[in-house]
Scaffold this active site. Structure first.
Site, PDB file in Angstrom:
ATOM      1  N   PRO A 192       0.767  -1.253   0.000  1.00 54.33           N
ATOM      2  CG  PRO A 192       0.008  -0.934   2.188  1.00 54.33           C
ATOM      3  CD  PRO A 192       0.719  -1.925   1.295  1.00 54.33           C
ATOM      4  CB  CYS A 193       3.258   2.810  -2.289  1.00 52.61           C
ATOM      5  SG  CYS A 193       2.574   2.434  -3.900  1.00 52.61           S
TER       6      CYS A 193
END
Length: 164
Positions: free
Chosen positions: A133-134
């Protein structure tokens, strides 16, 4: 470690997803169409199109986009420098519905404050968008900063998760 062997594409609310996996079916990349630095169909020469190794990923992604899944449990592997791998591991600890900053990621991995730009570079090089989850990383002032697949998609993902 082997590179990608298989590939498939999936439709999603944020556009076409392009997935690659190694010979053991371990996910090694997930790119969105038009993503800066992401894989494209032109990169897939020599890889076998086969949806079978991606069944679990497809099910989990569908559940995520339906708002029913908060944490991916997929075999995945990304290869990078030791620094990048530390940053990517730290991304995996940012919970669904939450955000963090580049400075907080730097602190989590024990990097000095001056390393924030390098942390940003590592986050930008994340080969596993959505599942790593950047999109949950924002600016120190709360602003939405870069996302390799575009800020509109970042907003959509954060909105889906209730963080925006």
């Amino acid at each position: 470690m082997t590179g990608p062997t298989y590939w498939t594409s999936l439709d999603s609310p944020v556009g076409q997803l392009l997935l690659t996996a190694d010979a053991d079916g371990v996910l090694v990349s997930l790119s969105l169409s038009g993503q800066k630095g992401g894989r494209t169909l032109a990169d897939l020469d020599g890889l076998r199109p086969d949806p079978a190794p991606f069944r679990e990923a497809a099910e989990q992604l569908a559940a995520y986009f339906a708002g029913e899944l908060k944490e991916f449990r997929l075999p995945m592997r990304a290869e990078g420098t030791p620094f990048r791998e530390k940053v990517w591991d730290a991304l995996d600890t940012v919970p669904y519905g939450a955000t963090t900053t580049y400075g907080e990621i730097a602190a989590r991995i024990g990097a000095p404050r001056a390393a924030v730009r390098a942390v940003g570079g590592a986050i930008g090089a994340n080969p596993l968008l959505v599942v790593r989850p950047c999109h949950r990383v924002i600016g120190a002032d709360g602003s939405l900063t870069g996302y390799a697949a575009g800020l509109e998609r970042k907003v959509r993902l954060l909105t889906l998760e209730g963080a925006f």
